[in-house]
Scaffold this motif. Structure first.
Motif, PDB file in Angstrom:
ATOM      1  N   PHE A 122      13.102 -16.635  17.673  1.00 43.34           N
ATOM      2  CA  PHE A 122      13.296 -16.800  16.224  1.00 43.34           C
ATOM      3  C   PHE A 122      14.713 -17.245  15.859  1.00 43.34           C
ATOM      4  N   SER A 123      15.444 -17.797  16.826  1.00 45.30           N
ATOM      5  CA  SER A 123      16.834 -18.168  16.585  1.00 45.30           C
ATOM      6  C   SER A 123      16.975 -19.342  15.617  1.00 45.30           C
ATOM      7  N   LEU A 124      15.913 -20.123  15.417  1.00 41.48           N
ATOM      8  CA  LEU A 124      15.981 -21.262  14.504  1.00 41.48           C
ATOM      9  C   LEU A 124      15.491 -20.917  13.100  1.00 41.48           C
ATOM     10  N   ILE A 125      15.055 -19.683  12.909  1.00 44.82           N
ATOM     11  CA  ILE A 125      14.540 -19.269  11.605  1.00 44.82           C
ATOM     12  C   ILE A 125      15.630 -18.526  10.848  1.00 44.82           C
ATOM     13  N   GLN A 126      15.889 -18.950   9.621  1.00 48.07           N
ATOM     14  CA  GLN A 126      16.927 -18.370   8.808  1.00 48.07           C
ATOM     15  C   GLN A 126      16.383 -17.178   8.005  1.00 48.07           C
ATOM     16  N   ALA A 127      17.132 -16.078   8.029  1.00 48.00           N
ATOM     17  CA  ALA A 127      16.716 -14.885   7.298  1.00 48.00           C
ATOM     18  C   ALA A 127      16.607 -15.165   5.801  1.00 48.00           C
ATOM     19  N   ASN A 128      17.555 -15.929   5.267  1.00 44.84           N
ATOM     20  CA  ASN A 128      17.535 -16.221   3.830  1.00 44.84           C
ATOM     21  C   ASN A 128      16.289 -16.999   3.433  1.00 44.84           C
ATOM     22  N   GLU A 129      15.861 -17.893   4.321  1.00 45.81           N
ATOM     23  CA  GLU A 129      14.646 -18.667   4.047  1.00 45.81           C
ATOM     24  C   GLU A 129      13.425 -17.744   3.966  1.00 45.81           C
ATOM     25  N   VAL A 130      13.362 -16.790   4.897  1.00 50.30           N
ATOM     26  CA  VAL A 130      12.235 -15.853   4.899  1.00 50.30           C
ATOM     27  C   VAL A 130      12.291 -14.952   3.671  1.00 50.30           C
ATOM     28  N   ARG A 131      13.484 -14.511   3.298  1.00 53.13           N
ATOM     29  CA  ARG A 131      13.625 -13.661   2.111  1.00 53.13           C
ATOM     30  C   ARG A 131      13.142 -14.390   0.861  1.00 53.13           C
ATOM     31  N   ARG A 132      13.566 -15.623   0.716  1.00 51.09           N
ATOM     32  CA  ARG A 132      13.142 -16.402  -0.458  1.00 51.09           C
ATOM     33  C   ARG A 132      11.630 -16.555  -0.479  1.00 51.09           C
ATOM     34  N   THR A 133      11.046 -16.759   0.690  1.00 52.05           N
ATOM     35  CA  THR A 133       9.590 -16.918   0.772  1.00 52.05           C
ATOM     36  C   THR A 133       8.874 -15.635   0.350  1.00 52.05           C
ATOM     37  N   ILE A 134       9.372 -14.498   0.850  1.00 48.16           N
ATOM     38  CA  ILE A 134       8.755 -13.214   0.502  1.00 48.16           C
ATOM     39  C   ILE A 134       8.837 -12.979  -0.998  1.00 48.16           C
ATOM     40  N   TYR A 135      10.012 -13.171  -1.566  1.00 48.89           N
ATOM     41  CA  TYR A 135      10.194 -12.913  -3.001  1.00 48.89           C
ATOM     42  C   TYR A 135       9.407 -13.896  -3.868  1.00 48.89           C
ATOM     43  N   SER A 136       9.190 -15.104  -3.371  1.00 44.52           N
ATOM     44  CA  SER A 136       8.421 -16.073  -4.159  1.00 44.52           C
ATOM     45  C   SER A 136       6.951 -15.666  -4.256  1.00 44.52           C
ATOM     46  N   ILE A 137       6.451 -15.007  -3.207  1.00 44.61           N
ATOM     47  CA  ILE A 137       5.048 -14.581  -3.199  1.00 44.61           C
ATOM     48  C   ILE A 137       4.903 -13.143  -3.716  1.00 44.61           C
ATOM     49  N   TYR A 138       5.829 -12.296  -3.291  1.00 44.89           N
ATOM     50  CA  TYR A 138       5.779 -10.883  -3.686  1.00 44.89           C
ATOM     51  C   TYR A 138       7.102 -10.506  -4.347  1.00 44.89           C
ATOM     52  N   PRO A 139       7.308 -10.910  -5.602  1.00 48.09           N
ATOM     53  CA  PRO A 139       8.617 -10.732  -6.258  1.00 48.09           C
ATOM     54  C   PRO A 139       9.020  -9.274  -6.455  1.00 48.09           C
ATOM     55  N   ASN A 140       8.076  -8.367  -6.447  1.00 51.68           N
ATOM     56  CA  ASN A 140       8.392  -6.951  -6.680  1.00 51.68           C
ATOM     57  C   ASN A 140       8.598  -6.155  -5.391  1.00 51.68           C
ATOM     58  N   THR A 141       8.674  -6.849  -4.266  1.00 50.52           N
ATOM     59  CA  THR A 141       8.884  -6.155  -2.985  1.00 50.52           C
ATOM     60  C   THR A 141      10.241  -5.467  -2.975  1.00 50.52           C
ATOM     61  N   TRP A 142      10.266  -4.214  -2.544  1.00 46.73           N
ATOM     62  CA  TRP A 142      11.523  -3.473  -2.487  1.00 46.73           C
ATOM     63  C   TRP A 142      12.486  -4.168  -1.531  1.00 46.73           C
ATOM     64  N   LYS A 143      13.753  -4.145  -1.916  1.00 45.09           N
ATOM     65  CA  LYS A 143      14.778  -4.849  -1.147  1.00 45.09           C
ATOM     66  C   LYS A 143      14.872  -4.320   0.277  1.00 45.09           C
ATOM     67  N   TRP A 144      14.787  -2.993   0.460  1.00 40.21           N
ATOM     68  CA  TRP A 144      14.953  -2.428   1.804  1.00 40.21           C
ATOM     69  C   TRP A 144      13.829  -2.881   2.735  1.00 40.21           C
ATOM     70  N   ILE A 145      12.640  -3.125   2.165  1.00 41.61           N
ATOM     71  CA  ILE A 145      11.530  -3.635   2.984  1.00 41.61           C
ATOM     72  C   ILE A 145      11.846  -5.054   3.451  1.00 41.61           C
ATOM     73  N   VAL A 146      12.314  -5.874   2.536  1.00 38.29           N
ATOM     74  CA  VAL A 146      12.646  -7.254   2.882  1.00 38.29           C
ATOM     75  C   VAL A 146      13.762  -7.303   3.927  1.00 38.29           C
ATOM     76  N   GLU A 147      14.791  -6.472   3.721  1.00 36.16           N
ATOM     77  CA  GLU A 147      15.906  -6.454   4.665  1.00 36.16           C
ATOM     78  C   GLU A 147      15.445  -5.989   6.052  1.00 36.16           C
ATOM     79  N   MET A 148      14.574  -4.986   6.084  1.00 42.30           N
ATOM     80  CA  MET A 148      14.086  -4.465   7.363  1.00 42.30           C
ATOM     81  C   MET A 148      13.265  -5.523   8.106  1.00 42.30           C
ATOM     82  N   MET A 149      12.400  -6.230   7.373  1.00 44.61           N
ATOM     83  CA  MET A 149      11.512  -7.188   8.011  1.00 44.61           C
ATOM     84  C   MET A 149      12.231  -8.478   8.418  1.00 44.61           C
TER      85      MET A 149
END
Length: 262
Positions: free
Chosen positions: A229-256
């Protein structure tokens, strides 16, 4: 102190119940009850067994005098090993009607129930056994708020070969947050990860799937040479999660997203 009163006192000092003593001596519980109430008297072999078990002289046990300890009249190995393949200890201190410590081990379905319970089948705040049920449980089959075992169900956390819990870790893990070779949950990480929301793994199946093989409404393929997963950016994944599930708790997003590069 009469003979029957000595029997009651010595049994309670050892933390034994009438049932457990009866099992050891291979008699009925009613026989123990009759001895302790003075309705009947044990046979000689049972008297000898009682003196050995309690570590007192036979004379002082049967005569009208205080019992005397006898270091030469104690069994050389635990009584449950030499006599009945059975051991039970129940502390006199109780909390909320339960003994602080209850140990009940041996052949068969030996049940232990206490604040701290150790037994073939154990139920307690802290329970250890082949089958363990408690807030914190360790056993072959474990059920509790926190469960650890070969097969474990934990309401909060579960660690086992087969694990079911809110936070679940195991070869097969099922939970809201699951980590395992086969991982199934709302948020899953594993060799084969299946999730309703987000799955990360070698093979990932979810609404948002990230992996070497990824299938979902949004699929992010891991194309790094070592599949780390070295070519995958964490910020890109975070934006994707929030775009689909905007109410996801921050600690869940950070953990995943902790395994991705920032």
């Amino acid at each position: 102190m009469g003979f029957n009163e000595k029997l009651v006192q010595l049994r309670k000092e050892r933390g034994m119940t009438q049932e457990s003593l009866a099992d050891l001596l291979k008699v009925s519980r009613q026989a123990i009850s009759k001895w302790e109430s003075g309705q009947s008297y044990p046979e000689m072999d049972k008297l000898i067994a009682l003196s050995e078990l309690y570590g007192v002289t036979l004379d002082s046990l049967v005569k009208d005098q205080d019992v005397q300890k006898d270091s030469h009249n104690t069994i050389s190995e635990p009584y449950w090993m030499s006599r009945g393949h059975y051991y039970e200890y129940k502390s006199q201190i109780t909390w909320f009607g339960l003994p602080l410590i209850h140990v009940h081990i041996g052949r068969g379905f030996k049940k232990a129930k206490g604040i701290i319970a150790v037994g073939n089948i154990a139920t307690g705040i802290l329970s250890v056994g082949l089958v363990a049920n408690g807030l914190i449980s360790l056993g072959l089959i474990s059920i509790g708020l926190i469960g650890i075992g070969s097969i474990s169900i934990g309401l909060l956390f579960s660690l086992a070969a087969v694990s079911i819990g809110t936070f679940s870790v195991g070869a097969v893990a099922i939970g809201i947050f699951s980590l395992g070779a086969l991982s199934i949950g709302m948020y899953s990480v594993g060799a084969c990860a299946i999730a309703s929301h987000l799955a990360i793994g070698d093979y990932a199946y979810a609404h948002i799937a990230i992996g070497r093989v990824a299938k979902g409404a949004i699929a992010i393929i891991d194309e790094s040479p070592n599949h780390d997963f070295s070519l995958i950016q964490a910020n890109e994944v975070r934006r994707t999660i929030y775009s689909i599930y905007p109410n996801t708790w921050k600690w869940i997003v950070e953990m995943m997203t902790a395994i991705f590069r920032n």
